[in-house]
Design an enzyme around this catalytic site. Structure first.
Site, PDB file in Angstrom:
ATOM      1  N   HIS A 154      25.949  43.188  43.425  1.00 32.23           N
ATOM      2  CA  HIS A 154      25.845  44.639  43.615  1.00 32.23           C
ATOM      3  C   HIS A 154      25.248  45.345  42.413  1.00 32.23           C
ATOM      4  CE1 HIS A 154      28.898  45.026  47.163  1.00 32.23           C
ATOM      5  NE2 HIS A 154      27.784  44.402  47.477  1.00 32.23           N
ATOM      6  N   PHE A 359      34.367  14.150  10.939  1.00 30.07           N
ATOM      7  CA  PHE A 359      34.580  15.252  10.010  1.00 30.07           C
ATOM      8  C   PHE A 359      33.510  15.264   8.926  1.00 30.07           C
ATOM      9  CE2 PHE A 359      38.639  15.375  11.976  1.00 30.07           C
ATOM     10  CZ  PHE A 359      39.165  16.627  11.728  1.00 30.07           C
TER      11      PHE A 359
END
Length: 484
Positions: A154, A359
């Site tokens: 819409h 890491f």
């Protein structure tokens, strides 16, 4: 379990199956945005009704016509309506919990009749790239690396003049917006929809649903909607309330023509609870393995690494996902076990089965490395609903010390609501974490369904046979995934 609760659990299972098959779509109505602070249609058009000397309450079921009346009186000039849209939907609003949960779920398609930008904002906040479509031309283009498509059938608040609002707009929709009708019709055939905050009074959707029903009358895909049971209004007579209840019953029955099954709630908070449960079940299929070891005493290195390898392999073989940060002495065994299970099953490696996050080991930028690791851990663990902690030691100044990184991961997993499984039998930090969890269990602070607390407590004896430990862990993981 009550009938109502059984219906909720069946819905969650159906939605989970659809997500696993990557074909769940969300259709969001105004009810999703109203709790964020936006107005409903009736509130939006009250100034229009006042200007026309009409009572917006009496026109509650005729709001499209009301907007058209205003355009007629003003010779097709809808400037005031456009300004109302801008005034109401351009204001900032806070995302609701439902928006946040939906944005985190692995859903690739959203449809909405809303003009606001709450859905795309929630998706962006969740780190996803939304591809927003609100006009025909956008359907021909794809946003690079998109995660989700958001169809705003819409229109969008940034273009109020193109918003579908008046009767003229609805009557010409099937001509001007035919590509959107085709796209939604295709999704209704190929995907399972969950309707949230939608009243099913929209003429466009009714038209599209009818077309799909006629074309696929015997082969309609099942869809679901969440509806609130009616409450008796103040000063409403029993007869009027019973009339409204009867009308709702007939409406629910009529939705079945389109393959839409209604699941009823008494409070809107129950919708959030359903979405929460769905997210927990999805995340519980991802298992975070936290571990670091410079030594494995009292176990031999080979048998400890074989234990980790076998555990990772069996998790994958049960169609679950492994998440790991490639911990010292553990990461290689995790990867080897996962890869063997993946390749033996004939699959190719992807993030749906194995997510590795090595890491960073040195600071390059301006961010402190420990701060970076904390953020990294929070992001990595957010993918998982279960976290397993094994061993947990490292070398420092020629001494073996407990892993503070594992301790941080445990606290993060707890704060994110994951099921934590510290395997105290493997010693070191895992033993320390198991003792903390035991205190929480014994004090009633940490509760689990179906007696899983007892199984967790069996993982505390130092030096327990690794084969027995693996069996206990898998039993806990699988039972938790099945809802015990």
């Amino acid at each position: 379990m009550s009938k109502k609760e059984r219906e909720k659990q069946r819905l969650i299972k159906e939605l989970l199956d659809s997500i696993d098959n990557r074909n769940l779509a969300i259709f969001a109505g105004a009810g999703l945005s109203i709790p964020a602070g936006y107005v409903n249609w009736q509130q939006l058009l009250k100034p229009i009704a006042d200007e026309l000397d009409l009572d917006v309450e009496k026109e509650a079921n005729n709001l499209v016509q009301l907007a058209q009346y205003h355009c007629n009186v003003n010779q097709s000039n809808r400037g005031k309506i456009n300004q109302l849209l801008i005034n109401e939907f351009s204001q900032s609003a806070s995302l609701t919990e439902n928006h946040r949960i939906l944005s985190r779920l692995p859903i690739e398609t959203f449809w909405t009749t809303n003009y606001d930008r709450m859905i795309e904002s929630a998706l962006s906040d969740a780190g996803k790239v939304p591809d927003v479509k609100y006009n025909n031309k956008q359907l021909a283009f794809t946003v690079p690396k998109r995660d989700v498509v958001v169809y705003k059938m819409h229109g969008d608040i940034e273009h109020p003049g193109e918003a579908i609002l008046t009767k003229d707009d609805y009557e010409s929709y099937h001509v001007r917006m035919q590509p959107f009708i085709n796209a939604l019709s295709g999704d209704l055939v190929s995907k399972t929809f969950l309707f949230i905050g939608f009243s099913f009074t929209d003429p466009n959707l009714d038209y599209i649903l009818s077309r799909v029903r006629v074309a696929y009358s015997r082969d309609q895909r099942p869809h679901y909607c969440l509806l609130k049971n009616l409450e008796k209004d103040q000063n409403e007579s029993d007869a009027d309330f019973e009339y409204r209840q009867r009308k709702q019953e007939l409406f629910i029955q009529d939705l079945l023509r389109f393959g839409i099954k209604s699941v009823m709630v008494d409070e809107y908070s129950e919708i959030t609870d359903i979405l929460n449960q769905l997210e927990v079940k999805i995340k519980s299929k991802s298992i975070f393995i936290s571990g670091a070891a410079s030594q494995y005493s009292p176990y031999e290195n080979y048998e400890a690494e074989k234990f980790v390898y076998d555990l990772s392999k069996e998790i994958i073989s049960h169609e679950l996902k492994v998440v790991s940060g490639f911990g010292l002495g553990i990461g290689s065994a995790v990867i080897s076990g996962a890869l063997e299970a993946i390749y033996m099953s004939g699959h190719k490696l992807d993030d749906d089965q194995l997510l590795l996050r090595p890491f960073p080991q040195s600071q390059v930028g301006s961010t402190d490395l420990k701060t970076l690791w904390r953020q990294y851990r929070e992001d990595m663990i957010s993918y998982a609903g279960i976290a397993i902690f094994i061993f947990g030691n490292k070398s420092a100044n020629d001494e073996v010390v407990l892993s503070d990184g594992m301790e941080e991961e445990y606290e993060i997993a707890l704060s994110q609501g994951a099921l934590v499984i510290p395997v105290g039998s493997t010693g070191y930090m895992a033993q320390e974490l198991w003792q903390r969890l035991r205190s929480k269990i014994e004090s009633g602070e940490y509760l689990l369904p179906g007696g899983l607390e007892k199984k967790l407590l069996e993982l505390g004896d130092i030096g327990k046979d690794l084969s027995t430990i693996k069996s206990l862990i898998l039993e806990i993981v699988l039972r938790y995934n099945k809802g015990v």
